[in-house]
Write a protein that holds these residues in place. Structure first.
Motif, PDB file in Angstrom:
ATOM      1  N   LEU A  62      -8.495  50.640 -23.354  1.00 24.31           N
ATOM      2  CA  LEU A  62      -9.106  50.640 -22.026  1.00 24.31           C
ATOM      3  C   LEU A  62     -10.621  50.496 -22.116  1.00 24.31           C
ATOM      4  CD1 LEU A  62      -7.076  53.369 -20.094  1.00 24.31           C
ATOM      5  CD2 LEU A  62      -7.195  50.936 -19.583  1.00 24.31           C
ATOM      6  N   ARG A  63     -11.227  51.156 -23.092  1.00 22.07           N
ATOM      7  CA  ARG A  63     -12.676  51.023 -23.274  1.00 22.07           C
ATOM      8  C   ARG A  63     -13.052  49.593 -23.624  1.00 22.07           C
ATOM      9  NH1 ARG A  63     -13.963  56.540 -26.581  1.00 22.07           N
ATOM     10  NH2 ARG A  63     -13.961  57.931 -24.775  1.00 22.07           N
ATOM     11  N   GLN A  64     -12.261  48.980 -24.512  1.00 26.54           N
ATOM     12  CA  GLN A  64     -12.533  47.593 -24.887  1.00 26.54           C
ATOM     13  C   GLN A  64     -12.394  46.678 -23.672  1.00 26.54           C
ATOM     14  OE1 GLN A  64      -9.753  46.859 -28.038  1.00 26.54           O
ATOM     15  NE2 GLN A  64     -11.040  47.787 -29.618  1.00 26.54           N
ATOM     16  N   ALA A  65     -11.324  46.867 -22.904  1.00 23.26           N
ATOM     17  CA  ALA A  65     -11.119  46.047 -21.708  1.00 23.26           C
ATOM     18  C   ALA A  65     -12.228  46.286 -20.690  1.00 23.26           C
ATOM     19  CB  ALA A  65      -9.756  46.356 -21.087  1.00 23.26           C
ATOM     20  N   SER A  66     -12.658  47.520 -20.568  1.00 26.44           N
ATOM     21  CA  SER A  66     -13.745  47.847 -19.641  1.00 26.44           C
ATOM     22  C   SER A  66     -15.042  47.185 -20.080  1.00 26.44           C
ATOM     23  CB  SER A  66     -13.918  49.357 -19.568  1.00 26.44           C
ATOM     24  OG  SER A  66     -15.038  49.703 -18.809  1.00 26.44           O
ATOM     25  N   ASP A  67     -15.322  47.206 -21.373  1.00 25.27           N
ATOM     26  CA  ASP A  67     -16.535  46.560 -21.880  1.00 25.27           C
ATOM     27  C   ASP A  67     -16.499  45.052 -21.636  1.00 25.27           C
ATOM     28  OD1 ASP A  67     -17.490  49.000 -22.705  1.00 25.27           O
ATOM     29  OD2 ASP A  67     -16.910  48.736 -24.811  1.00 25.27           O
ATOM     30  N   GLU A  68     -15.336  44.432 -21.888  1.00 25.50           N
ATOM     31  CA  GLU A  68     -15.203  42.996 -21.660  1.00 25.50           C
ATOM     32  C   GLU A  68     -15.370  42.664 -20.187  1.00 25.50           C
ATOM     33  OE1 GLU A  68     -11.439  41.897 -23.271  1.00 25.50           O
ATOM     34  OE2 GLU A  68     -12.028  42.317 -25.341  1.00 25.50           O
ATOM     35  N   THR A  69     -14.714  43.445 -19.334  1.00 23.58           N
ATOM     36  CA  THR A  69     -14.801  43.206 -17.895  1.00 23.58           C
ATOM     37  C   THR A  69     -16.216  43.457 -17.400  1.00 23.58           C
ATOM     38  OG1 THR A  69     -12.499  43.903 -17.661  1.00 23.58           O
ATOM     39  CG2 THR A  69     -13.814  43.835 -15.666  1.00 23.58           C
ATOM     40  N   GLY A  70     -16.844  44.500 -17.920  1.00 21.56           N
ATOM     41  CA  GLY A  70     -18.226  44.791 -17.542  1.00 21.56           C
ATOM     42  C   GLY A  70     -19.164  43.665 -17.933  1.00 21.56           C
ATOM     43  N   GLY A  71     -18.966  43.110 -19.111  1.00 21.10           N
ATOM     44  CA  GLY A  71     -19.796  41.984 -19.547  1.00 21.10           C
ATOM     45  C   GLY A  71     -19.600  40.770 -18.660  1.00 21.10           C
ATOM     46  N   ALA A  72     -18.340  40.477 -18.345  1.00 17.18           N
ATOM     47  CA  ALA A  72     -18.061  39.333 -17.471  1.00 17.18           C
ATOM     48  C   ALA A  72     -18.647  39.567 -16.078  1.00 17.18           C
ATOM     49  CB  ALA A  72     -16.551  39.100 -17.376  1.00 17.18           C
ATOM     50  N   LEU A  73     -18.517  40.778 -15.587  1.00 15.83           N
ATOM     51  CA  LEU A  73     -19.057  41.108 -14.263  1.00 15.83           C
ATOM     52  C   LEU A  73     -20.576  41.014 -14.256  1.00 15.83           C
ATOM     53  CD1 LEU A  73     -18.398  42.025 -11.407  1.00 15.83           C
ATOM     54  CD2 LEU A  73     -18.517  44.377 -12.207  1.00 15.83           C
ATOM     55  N   THR A  74     -21.204  41.451 -15.332  1.00 15.89           N
ATOM     56  CA  THR A  74     -22.658  41.352 -15.436  1.00 15.89           C
ATOM     57  C   THR A  74     -23.103  39.895 -15.399  1.00 15.89           C
ATOM     58  OG1 THR A  74     -22.735  43.394 -16.720  1.00 15.89           O
ATOM     59  CG2 THR A  74     -24.650  41.946 -16.873  1.00 15.89           C
ATOM     60  N   GLU A  75     -22.385  39.047 -16.110  1.00 21.10           N
ATOM     61  CA  GLU A  75     -22.712  37.620 -16.105  1.00 21.10           C
ATOM     62  C   GLU A  75     -22.545  37.034 -14.706  1.00 21.10           C
ATOM     63  OE1 GLU A  75     -24.057  35.642 -18.442  1.00 21.10           O
ATOM     64  OE2 GLU A  75     -24.289  37.487 -19.575  1.00 21.10           O
ATOM     65  N   GLN A  76     -21.478  37.402 -14.011  1.00 23.79           N
ATOM     66  CA  GLN A  76     -21.260  36.890 -12.659  1.00 23.79           C
ATOM     67  C   GLN A  76     -22.337  37.389 -11.708  1.00 23.79           C
ATOM     68  OE1 GLN A  76     -17.257  37.877 -11.510  1.00 23.79           O
ATOM     69  NE2 GLN A  76     -16.364  36.222 -12.690  1.00 23.79           N
ATOM     70  N   VAL A  77     -22.755  38.631 -11.868  1.00 22.42           N
ATOM     71  CA  VAL A  77     -23.821  39.167 -11.016  1.00 22.42           C
ATOM     72  C   VAL A  77     -25.123  38.419 -11.283  1.00 22.42           C
ATOM     73  CG1 VAL A  77     -25.273  41.201 -10.632  1.00 22.42           C
ATOM     74  CG2 VAL A  77     -22.791  41.443 -10.691  1.00 22.42           C
ATOM     75  N   LYS A  78     -25.409  38.141 -12.558  1.00 22.45           N
ATOM     76  CA  LYS A  78     -26.621  37.388 -12.887  1.00 22.45           C
ATOM     77  C   LYS A  78     -26.584  35.998 -12.251  1.00 22.45           C
ATOM     78  CE  LYS A  78     -27.762  39.588 -17.295  1.00 22.45           C
ATOM     79  NZ  LYS A  78     -27.817  39.393 -18.752  1.00 22.45           N
ATOM     80  N   ARG A  79     -25.431  35.327 -12.372  1.00 17.92           N
ATOM     81  CA  ARG A  79     -25.307  33.995 -11.778  1.00 17.92           C
ATOM     82  C   ARG A  79     -25.414  34.074 -10.262  1.00 17.92           C
ATOM     83  NH1 ARG A  79     -20.069  31.233 -13.540  1.00 17.92           N
ATOM     84  NH2 ARG A  79     -19.371  33.365 -13.670  1.00 17.92           N
ATOM     85  N   GLY A  80     -24.817  35.105  -9.676  1.00 22.18           N
ATOM     86  CA  GLY A  80     -24.890  35.272  -8.228  1.00 22.18           C
ATOM     87  C   GLY A  80     -26.315  35.514  -7.765  1.00 22.18           C
ATOM     88  N   ARG A  81     -27.060  36.316  -8.499  1.00 23.84           N
ATOM     89  CA  ARG A  81     -28.458  36.563  -8.138  1.00 23.84           C
ATOM     90  C   ARG A  81     -29.287  35.290  -8.273  1.00 23.84           C
ATOM     91  NH1 ARG A  81     -29.253  42.443 -10.955  1.00 23.84           N
ATOM     92  NH2 ARG A  81     -28.196  43.627  -9.331  1.00 23.84           N
ATOM     93  N   ALA A  82     -29.027  34.532  -9.328  1.00 30.33           N
ATOM     94  CA  ALA A  82     -29.759  33.274  -9.506  1.00 30.33           C
ATOM     95  C   ALA A  82     -29.448  32.319  -8.354  1.00 30.33           C
ATOM     96  CB  ALA A  82     -29.405  32.637 -10.852  1.00 30.33           C
ATOM     97  N   LEU A  83     -28.169  32.228  -7.984  1.00 28.68           N
ATOM     98  CA  LEU A  83     -27.796  31.364  -6.868  1.00 28.68           C
ATOM     99  C   LEU A  83     -28.392  31.864  -5.557  1.00 28.68           C
ATOM    100  CD1 LEU A  83     -24.062  30.575  -7.699  1.00 28.68           C
ATOM    101  CD2 LEU A  83     -25.987  29.008  -7.785  1.00 28.68           C
TER     102      LEU A  83
END
Length: 149
Positions: A62-83
């Protein structure tokens, strides 16, 4: 009742030995029950240990999945902020162009109505005359801005 003293002592010892044998039998049954319970307790502890290991493994996954999901979410938030920043710049540029066009329209004769606050649908007038050759060409951005006002 004239029994010899030795005989009476042997009878008393026999009675005490019989009581001791009975007590030992009872104690043996209790010890067997305790050992059986102890075996059941060992099985229970083994099952609990296995469940704990599985839970720890699941937590790690669960921690590994959370870290992966958190990383993907962080990337999407960065792209969303840039857009969002890019869209903000585009809106600002569009507002600047609309303000400039609005300044040009205020210099024209008062025959055209003033734009209302907020978006509205503008129907194109068929009687508009081109001002110059450059304005006779269709401008998609200008058309979109006119529709937006």
């Amino acid at each position: 009742m004239n029994l010899p003293l030795d005989f009476m002592l042997e009878v008393i010892v026999c009675v005490l030995l019989a009581a001791t044998i009975g007590y030992c039998a009872t104690l043996d049954r209790r010890l067997r029950a305790m050992r059986a319970g102890q075996d059941g307790l060992r099985e229970l502890i083994g099952d609990l240990s296995g469940a704990t290991e599985q839970a720890m493994l699941a937590i790690t996954r669960l921690r590994q999945a959370s870290d992966e999901t958190g990383g993907a979410l962080t990337e999407q938030v960065k792209r969303g902020r840039a857009l969002a920043d890019e869209l903000s710049l585009m809106v600002q540029a569009g507002n600047d162009i609309a303000n400039r066009l609005g300044g040009i329209e205020t210099r024209r004769p008062a025959a055209q109505p003033q734009p209302a606050a907020g978006p509205r649908i503008v129907q194109a007038s068929r009687e508009q005359k081109p001002v110059s050759k450059a304005s006779a060409e269709p401008h998609p951005l200008l058309d979109l801005l006119k529709r937006a006002r």
